[in-house]
Design a protein around this motif. Structure first.
Motif, PDB file in Angstrom:
ATOM      1  N   ILE A 169       0.824  -1.219   0.000  1.00  0.00           N
ATOM      2  CA  ILE A 169       0.000   0.000   0.000  1.00  0.00           C
ATOM      3  C   ILE A 169       0.856   1.267   0.000  1.00  0.00           C
ATOM      4  O   ILE A 169       0.402   2.328  -0.447  1.00  0.00           O
ATOM      5  CB  ILE A 169      -0.979  -0.015   1.219  1.00  0.00           C
ATOM      6  N   GLU A 170       2.121   1.133   0.454  1.00  0.00           N
ATOM      7  CA  GLU A 170       3.005   2.314   0.481  1.00  0.00           C
ATOM      8  C   GLU A 170       3.304   2.844  -0.933  1.00  0.00           C
ATOM      9  O   GLU A 170       3.761   3.972  -1.086  1.00  0.00           O
ATOM     10  CB  GLU A 170       4.309   1.993   1.236  1.00  0.00           C
ATOM     11  N   HIS A 171       3.006   2.041  -1.966  1.00  0.00           N
ATOM     12  CA  HIS A 171       3.230   2.497  -3.348  1.00  0.00           C
ATOM     13  C   HIS A 171       1.945   3.030  -3.990  1.00  0.00           C
ATOM     14  O   HIS A 171       1.955   3.454  -5.147  1.00  0.00           O
ATOM     15  CB  HIS A 171       3.725   1.334  -4.217  1.00  0.00           C
ATOM     16  N   VAL A 172       0.837   2.957  -3.261  1.00  0.00           N
ATOM     17  CA  VAL A 172      -0.465   3.257  -3.871  1.00  0.00           C
ATOM     18  C   VAL A 172      -0.756   4.759  -3.861  1.00  0.00           C
ATOM     19  O   VAL A 172      -0.546   5.429  -2.853  1.00  0.00           O
ATOM     20  CB  VAL A 172      -1.576   2.470  -3.128  1.00  0.00           C
ATOM     21  N   ASP A 173      -1.252   5.261  -5.001  1.00  0.00           N
ATOM     22  CA  ASP A 173      -1.589   6.688  -5.104  1.00  0.00           C
ATOM     23  C   ASP A 173      -3.054   6.958  -4.793  1.00  0.00           C
ATOM     24  O   ASP A 173      -3.392   7.983  -4.226  1.00  0.00           O
ATOM     25  CB  ASP A 173      -1.265   7.181  -6.518  1.00  0.00           C
ATOM     26  N   SER A 174      -3.943   6.058  -5.243  1.00  0.00           N
ATOM     27  CA  SER A 174      -5.370   6.234  -4.932  1.00  0.00           C
ATOM     28  C   SER A 174      -5.994   4.876  -4.649  1.00  0.00           C
ATOM     29  O   SER A 174      -5.644   3.881  -5.288  1.00  0.00           O
ATOM     30  CB  SER A 174      -6.095   6.963  -6.063  1.00  0.00           C
ATOM     31  N   PHE A 175      -6.881   4.851  -3.667  1.00  0.00           N
ATOM     32  CA  PHE A 175      -7.456   3.593  -3.193  1.00  0.00           C
ATOM     33  C   PHE A 175      -8.967   3.757  -3.079  1.00  0.00           C
ATOM     34  O   PHE A 175      -9.454   4.692  -2.433  1.00  0.00           O
ATOM     35  CB  PHE A 175      -6.876   3.248  -1.817  1.00  0.00           C
ATOM     36  N   ASN A 176      -9.699   2.850  -3.691  1.00  0.00           N
ATOM     37  CA  ASN A 176     -11.156   2.924  -3.695  1.00  0.00           C
ATOM     38  C   ASN A 176     -11.796   1.626  -3.216  1.00  0.00           C
ATOM     39  O   ASN A 176     -11.375   0.533  -3.597  1.00  0.00           O
ATOM     40  CB  ASN A 176     -11.627   3.219  -5.136  1.00  0.00           C
TER      41      ASN A 176
END
Lengths: 492, 492
Positions: free
Chosen positions: A301-308
């Protein structure tokens, strides 16, 4: 003395109360008796236009005429998405607190654009999105209350959240590319942008690419239906050779077919090094993160820009309610904030510049009702109960030697009938004809599967047993028919 | 015996009924007492995060705790959009039938993707959109029941409807352009596309252009705030000289500021000859078309490709409910239908391929409730009543020689204080400080105006009088303060 009625209305406050109370009873009865309806309706296309008038009534009608029409014309044409025998698509959020949340939203009728147009509407959304991020275990950077530029808000649908993610990503890439190539035309860059997702991702991802006017590559998955780093790397390499500009990956946590999980950690590392945006579509499966035992799904998740994820799927909240967080909201505002808006500083956060519409309903209210009345424990209990029911279904399938479970994830159980696939097709048709349960076929790795999802909040073990019995009965009937048709006597 | 409770919930059916009945009473009281609340809240940014816990509760709470919090923390932070003293923005749709419509939508919880996922949901929308088109007097070609390719559906917001219109237009133009120029790259064409709207149009039009990645020119209006053919013609001529490809005009029926009307007949003829798409944004004013005396506003409708108005503005329907019609749905499907979807023929119409999300709520239900309980006559009565109240406001303003009505359209009255504009600013600040009425300033043709809109369905002549009295009192107070400060004694 002021009148509280609008003069156009035939309905005064007492009639409103009468109509409302009758409606509450109607809804309670509907929920209590939902098992008595065939889950699928028996109507032919155009049934309703044959039943209803071609024009609106000139004069207003009494509300009890509408109630009669509900029974006569609407309910018979509905698929009962909350029936315990509904096993298609994914769960659709609903609960008593959420129903009343919607009632309050409508009754108070508050909406908001900027903060000062209705502070409570904006502030409750900011707070409840932080509650939700903490329930899911998202990192601090995504919270509205964090020091940094991250934050979350409620969108209309996962389709819209994906589109918002892709648009943010494209604006970020164009900005970055133009700094490196100042002479290049914006549309020349746009023409080179390419995004990636897996072949198993929801069709709304491909649609979002179409709407955003960017190329969208559908990449193959591994044996578990998961999009892996090596496949992405190869696609990027090949596209770069052809002069394209990779800018975004839409990864699925819980694909639409078999609820498989893309490898966020692997994809994330590549996105990081390639300066690509990583958007996560966890529309259904996101709710499972409320249970610590499923948190491993967001490794990376540390690489994630947007999470839905959609509380209006598995988190007991009526639609529309799609939760979207950003690590950095600067880029989404690049995509949605007009020049005119840039000149008018407002109280933060400016949620209206992180979405397509300018106005928001008070959707935070229903989500707040749900979270408070269930509590974190109640949500976890709901998730674990559905998964336990899916496990029970797996047991039932495994207990019948004619069937084999192919893949099972969270509340989704996919299984096949051993032998000739045309028999599966006949069984599915028979089940569809009988309308007692609603399951869907799914083609996966070249096999035709029964796709069975635990959807209803009302579902019990007895319901799952009954649904399985329906499948077994249909199977027996089809096999007997086939056997009879092969009977040498009857074929002579 | 099956349980009808989901085991995660602390709420059973009886508690649901109790909570629901208490909520109905709460809403009825709220409506009856809405005049007693200051229309604008007195809270500072961040008030709610200081009042609420930082995290969700672990254990579920009883619903009466939520009711207490509504009174303590939510209501005090609301702007009361349905107060008769709310004269900002535009009306926001609400009515008793619509509130119960939302309750039913949530209680039944039906949603739909394709027809067979819930026939009643799709069919009622198709029927009610035809009712609505007939109420407005739209031509036959826009109806779902017409022979041709036209049709209408419910979108989320005018912002979204405008975006859908622009995307359809761009896909049509690109298709057409590539036939004429087969060697031209799609993105090369995209980079040349240019759309037009007026400087007075809603900010969501500019935003839609940004989202759709097309150039959007904001053109000047005439002395009545109307976009005219000659201005459009000149812009097209100049853009074509520069190698651009004009493809779309977004015309307003009822601009956000003074509710001015673009000249559809003039713009339409040009769009016709230039093969450009004409989209109409009639978000607020569209409801007036239900009265034959306002039908002249759509003179030129024969040139229109897509037409949008929001029942959730002036037509007493709670949001979201934005109505959008197409003369030819082929082009919108070009913009929204993925290759994968093209291979799966379905029952017509495929509403999910004419919008951003794949799933629709049963929004047609609330619209059906509103239209049936009001009847066409009730809707007309509502429109005429609001316009009569606006005319009454005009009379009041005209009766005070210090003020002058600058422009008045439908329920919108814009007026100015004669003399120094800085005084107007002081009066507006004083009104905002007192929070008894909510009006907005608007800069129009270089003049600072008081923008006053009749919004609430509860508004009476007495309410309008009271709002006007507030303006007069604030004016008197400001003028006295100024006079005192100029008093030679005090300035010595």
């Amino acid at each position: 003395m002021h009148s509280v009625e609008d003069s156009g209305s035939k309905m005064n406050i007492q009639e409103f109360k009468d109509f409302a109370c009758a409606s509450i009873d109607y809804i309670a009865d509907y929920c209590e008796n939902i098992r008595n309806f065939p889950v699928l309706p028996s109507v032919a296309p155009g049934y309703l236009s044959r039943a209803l008038p071609k024009c609106a009534p000139e004069k207003g009608e009494h509300w009890n005429h509408i109630m009669e029409d509900l029974d006569r014309n609407i309910i018979p044409g509905l698929t009962h998405w909350h029936s315990p025998y509904f096993h298609a698509f994914f769960p659709t959020g609903q609960s008593y607190p959420a129903i009343i949340g919607e009632l309050f939203m409508a009754g108070i009728g508050a909406v908001a654009t900027k903060w000062d147009s209705s502070p409570a509407v904006v502030e409750l959304e900011v707070i409840v999105m932080d509650w939700l991020a903490k329930i899911l275990g998202l990192p601090e950077e995504f919270l509205n209350c964090s020091e940094g530029p991250g934050g979350g808000l409620i969108q209309n649908a996962a389709s819209e959240s994906t589109l918002v993610g892709i648009l943010s990503a494209s604006h970020k890439k164009i900005q970055q590319f133009r700094i490196e190539n100042p002479l290049m035309d914006e549309w020349e860059i746009r023409g080179k942008l390419v995004a990636y997702t897996s072949k198993e991702s929801n069709s709304s991802v491909e649609k979002a690419g179409l709407i955003a006017s960017v190329k969208m590559r559908l990449l193959p998955t591994d044996e578990n239906g998961s999009l892996r780093g090596s496949v992405l790397e190869e696609a990027i390499r090949s596209d770069k050779i052809n002069g394209l500009v990779p800018f975004c990956v839409v990864a699925s946590l819980g694909t639409t077919g078999v609820c498989s999980m893309d490898n966020i950690a692997e994809l994330g590392k590549i996105c990081e090094s390639e300066k690509m945006w990583l958007h996560i579509d966890a529309a259904y499966a996101g709710t499972a993160l409320s249970c610590p035992e499923y948190r491993h799904l967001i490794n990376g998740i540390e690489h994630v820009d947007s999470f839905n994820f959609n509380p209006h799927k598995w988190m007991l909240t009526n639609g529309d309610c799609s939760a979207l967080w950003f690590r950095n909201t600067t880029y989404v505002e690049l995509a949605f904030k007009t020049k005119a808006a840039l000149s008018v500083p407002q109280f933060q956060p400016e949620l209206e510049h992180r979405q397509i519409p300018d106005v928001r309903r008070f959707r935070a209210l229903k989500l707040w009702f749900v979270i408070r009345i269930y509590g974190v424990e109640g949500i976890q209990q709901h998730v674990r109960r559905h998964i336990a029911l899916a496990n029970y279904m797996e047991e039932l399938v495994s207990g019948d030697s004619r069937f084999s479970v192919v893949v099972s994830n969270l509340g989704v159980v996919c299984f096949r009938l051993l032998g000739d696939e045309s028999v599966t097709q006949l069984i599915l048709e028979r089940i569809a004809m009988k309308k007692c349960i609603y399951i869907m076929p799914y083609y996966y790795k070249k096999q035709l599967l029964f796709r069975f999802v635990v959807c209803s909040r009302f579902s019990t073990r007895a319901d799952i047993q009954k649904s399985w019995d329906e499948i077994v009965n249909a199977t027996n009937e089809v096999l007997i028919t086939i056997a009879n048709s092969k009977d040498p006597v009857s074929t002579v």
